[in-house]
Enzyme design. Structure first.
Site, short mmCIF file in Angstrom:
data_model
loop_
_atom_site.label_atom_id
_atom_site.label_comp_id
_atom_site.label_asym_id
_atom_site.label_seq_id
_atom_site.Cartn_x
_atom_site.Cartn_y
_atom_site.Cartn_z
N GLU A 199 3.68 -2.47 13.74
CA GLU A 199 4.79 -2.37 12.79
C GLU A 199 6.05 -1.96 13.55
O GLU A 199 5.98 -1.41 14.66
CB GLU A 199 4.49 -1.29 11.74
CG GLU A 199 3.24 -1.52 10.93
CD GLU A 199 3.51 -2.32 9.66
OE1 GLU A 199 4.68 -2.61 9.36
OE2 GLU A 199 2.53 -2.68 8.98
N VAL A 258 -5.16 -3.39 0.33
CA VAL A 258 -6.22 -2.69 1.06
C VAL A 258 -7.17 -3.69 1.72
O VAL A 258 -7.78 -4.52 1.04
CB VAL A 258 -7.03 -1.77 0.10
CG1 VAL A 258 -8.13 -1.05 0.87
CG2 VAL A 258 -6.13 -0.78 -0.60
N GLU A 313 -5.04 -6.06 -4.76
CA GLU A 313 -6.15 -6.35 -3.85
C GLU A 313 -5.66 -6.52 -2.42
O GLU A 313 -6.32 -6.09 -1.46
CB GLU A 313 -6.90 -7.61 -4.31
CG GLU A 313 -8.18 -7.92 -3.58
CD GLU A 313 -9.25 -6.84 -3.77
OE1 GLU A 313 -9.36 -5.99 -2.87
OE2 GLU A 313 -9.95 -6.85 -4.81
N LYS A 358 -4.06 3.24 2.47
CA LYS A 358 -5.16 2.46 1.88
C LYS A 358 -6.29 3.38 1.40
O LYS A 358 -6.84 3.22 0.32
CB LYS A 358 -5.67 1.45 2.91
CG LYS A 358 -4.61 0.42 3.30
CD LYS A 358 -5.00 -0.37 4.54
CE LYS A 358 -3.87 -1.33 4.95
NZ LYS A 358 -4.08 -1.92 6.29
N GLY A 390 -6.83 -6.37 3.50
CA GLY A 390 -6.50 -7.79 3.51
C GLY A 390 -7.34 -8.65 2.60
O GLY A 390 -7.31 -8.47 1.38
N LYS A 446 0.82 -1.22 0.00
CA LYS A 446 0.00 0.00 0.00
C LYS A 446 0.85 1.26 0.00
O LYS A 446 0.50 2.26 -0.61
CB LYS A 446 -0.95 0.00 1.20
CG LYS A 446 -0.24 -0.13 2.52
CD LYS A 446 -0.85 -1.17 3.44
CE LYS A 446 -0.46 -2.56 2.99
NZ LYS A 446 -0.70 -3.62 3.96
N ILE A 498 -10.53 -8.86 2.13
CA ILE A 498 -11.79 -8.34 1.58
C ILE A 498 -11.57 -7.91 0.13
O ILE A 498 -10.69 -7.09 -0.13
CB ILE A 498 -12.27 -7.11 2.38
CG1 ILE A 498 -12.38 -7.44 3.87
CG2 ILE A 498 -13.59 -6.61 1.84
CD1 ILE A 498 -12.70 -6.22 4.74
N ASP A 558 -0.60 3.91 7.76
CA ASP A 558 -0.91 2.70 6.98
C ASP A 558 -2.36 2.75 6.46
O ASP A 558 -2.62 2.52 5.28
CB ASP A 558 -0.70 1.48 7.89
CG ASP A 558 -1.33 0.22 7.34
OD1 ASP A 558 -0.72 -0.42 6.47
OD2 ASP A 558 -2.46 -0.12 7.76
#
Lengths: 432, 432
Positions: free
Chosen positions: B196, B138, B135, B211, B140, B111, B142, B207
């Protein structure tokens, strides 16, 4: 992309009800946006409906009119036949077949057609090198067909669940919140125009069962087999059970469940209890929800409007955009010839059950019931006995995981105890 | 389909952390399934990571090993470069660019890379006739990029919202349920390995902001502009506010909101209040949720695991399957050259606000506060004053819709009243 061409994609729309007009409006309102997104103009060239004189909420004057949907489906100036007539026999089927034979792609919202003839149509489409897209057929505006077929393509699917008939969920929610019996709310729903002409399509679970059978085919790579869906409607759900289930921490939903088990493919569209704190339990009114469970992704929950002009037209246009962009897939995600003949599971997977009994006020009554359950191999997880205001009182039981057979054996044993009044109610609790 | 070829699709995977190994496992476990679904074998030919000797939970012996990811990205036997290294500079960027220049498609979970260099990479990909899919970058598992770009292609998007950093949602949920202060839960999260290496990426909203900027680009057809995202982390959220917001019927979430307004593109990743009965309000722990609102579809809610081996690998494999199937799209849904330069909105759209003040126990104190609010043009929707156990007590105010400017004017006026202790807290209430 290099493959994009500026040739317009030409739609022929059969069926100018709410959804058809919704599609017309999007194409008219968003011509520029659609061209930017798909790389080519998306236009309507012809439309078809039974009654040309009917007053409709859109300007149709720029489109050719066909009275016969087959004539529309086979017009030279139509690339995509958009079937929004509904019904699984007659015009919808004939026109869809004619379109495929004439080399047209098909976009349809017709769940009944796919549930009954999905395999045949998929084979026909592939033989013709055409696609059938049907995002609008399942859960309205929710892009669940896409999520399942494409987004989760790396997953072995474990279970697919859904509340996919907004009318049933409206009725159950309304019974609960207003404290009204089924018949009253059913009549309300009818007057609000929420029910199909044949209400059994809704409240009998047939419409939702159609949708489930389509999802099952994609999820498990099997031929659509709507006839194997175990159907039970919501007509026997009482306000009492809604309340009592609530006391035990559950909601009652008309829930579709498809899962592949060691005993074969299970497809059920039946009233179930779900935890009231779960996303399914919290679903109110006419909204739809689909739960997809895969071996890698875990659980994905999708929620949105399951019907209505805008949401359904949105799904249709998603399919149209895919075709315009050249995104082409086999109907159920794998070539039709590779879809397996499903073996329907003879019995459903074990689950906890909710039992409601009317217990007479006699010494040892509860012990007798417990003993019958024990003999049937059903063990009790939680129980609640209500105060005896009368000669009998309700007892609620949540069992540990067991089979429907064991539950039925127990229910069969209750009359001999002499302490259970009337018909016990047993409803599966779906674990989420 | 006729276009399907039996040529294997060959992956080169750079980065063998949790997600990389997850992808290896899916390819190994589901070879047959992937071939059935995509029409061709999906194989791994080469891998790359910093440390070859590290013990990893998968058999990598069949794959060529490259120490240098650029060398991996440009191998002749690699069709798709799968970038799972992370970081928006250095190796990830160099290797991604090298892959595109060498004519490889790219699948990435990065991302940060897309938030910072999305436009440049999209242009590079299109010039090379290649695709970049992301995919996994953003939310995970979904499939939200697909839903937004393809499923909702017929919609003008109105607003995109999301809880997209599981660690932040875990911290906020845990503070609430355990009644612990931020610092304690932050330390717990660190020890659990949820943070992180630079925790500000999580708790500072960076983060999640990455996204959001990606979703905004797709939704509104604008160039990714992460620098315009208004970022505010969760570090200043107190257990008091979580409790008080709860008293007023709200939850506090680190919520991303992107919307196109008359004043320009608004992108915010900030703590917000949401109704506790809403899907966003009910989201617990590390789960992610994205809400997409379109002019036709209404509101679609997608929920699932936002991180972890399986879910993220599932998203990577969805992209790989699309490429194997020949489904190819421009990076952000429209050709990169058509993406508009966004005008960031200088002020955020009006909203109700939650205010918490510590009010001294003096006559007329509340009237003074109300008067300051009134003069700033802020009107009160609901108010709750707590009992005075001390010389001062908290007052909670939910305002009607107003601007952040008006709120700031009011807050600026409180000291002069002489009845407000300490710093008032103001948090936006996002209407859902």
């Amino acid at each position: 992309m290099s493959a994009v061409s500026a040739t317009p994609l030409r739609l022929g729309i059969a069926g100018l009800g709410t959804v058809g007009i919704g599609v017309v409006k999007i194409v008219q309102r968003h011509a520029e946006m659609l061209e930017a997104r798909t790389g080519r103009p998306v236009v309507i060239t012809a439309v078809s409906a039974r009654d040309r004189t009917k007053n409709r909420d859109a300007d149709l004057s720029g489109y050719a009119w066909e009275t016969d949907p087959v004539a529309l489906a086979t017009r030279d100036d139509v690339d995509v036949f958009v079937e929004l007539m509904g019904g699984h026999e007659g015009a919808a089927k004939n026109a869809t077949e004619a379109a495929l034979r004439a080399g047209k792609d098909v976009v349809t919202a017709n769940k009944a057609l796919l549930a009954h003839y999905g395999q045949e149509l998929a084979e026909m489409a592939e033989a013709a090198g055409r696609v059938i897209r049907y995002e609008a057929a399942v859960a309205g505006g929710i892009p669940v067909i896409k999520a399942l077929t494409e987004g989760l393509a790396g997953n072995q699917l474990r279970r697919v669940m859904g509340v996919m008939n907004g009318t049933c969920n409206y009725i159950l929610t309304r019974m609960e919140t207003a404290g009204l019996p089924y018949d009253t709310v059913f009549e309300e729903a009818r007057q609000l125009g929420y029910l199909e002409a044949d209400p059994n399509l809704d409240v009998g679970g047939i419409d939702a069962g159609h949708k489930l059978s389509i999802l099952a085919a994609i999820a498990f790579g099997t031929k659509v087999s709507f006839d194997d869906v175990v159907l039970e409607g919501i007509g026997r759900i009482s306000i009492d059970d809604i309340r009592r289930a609530g006391d035990m921490g559950y909601k009652i939903k008309l829930l579709g469940v498809a899962q592949m088990t060691g005993r074969g493919l299970e497809q059920r569209m039946t009233p179930c209890l779900v935890p009231d704190s779960s996303p399914l339990g919290q679903l109110q009114g006419g909204t739809n929800m689909v739960v997809l469970e895969g071996d890698s992704v875990g659980q994905i929950v999708l929620r949105g409007a399951g019907a209505g002009e805008g949401p359904t037209a949105s799904a249709v246009m998603g399919d149209v955009a895919d075709i315009a962009r050249g995104l082409r897939l086999p109907t159920f995600g794998v070539p039709a010839e590779k879809l397996a003949e499903p073996t329907p599971a003879a019995v459903s997977a074990p689950a906890p059950y909710y039992l409601r009994l009317q217990l007479m006020d006699k010494p040892g009554a509860l012990a007798k019931v417990a003993s019958v359950l024990g003999e049937a191999g059903v063990s009790i997880s939680r129980m609640r006995q209500y105060g005896h205001a009368d000669t009998s009182a309700p007892v609620l039981i949540v069992t540990h995981k067991t089979t429907r057979d064991a539950i039925d054996v127990a229910i069969g044993g209750f009359p001999a105890t002499g302490v259970v009044e009337g018909e016990p109610v047993a409803i599966r609790i779906e674990e989420i």
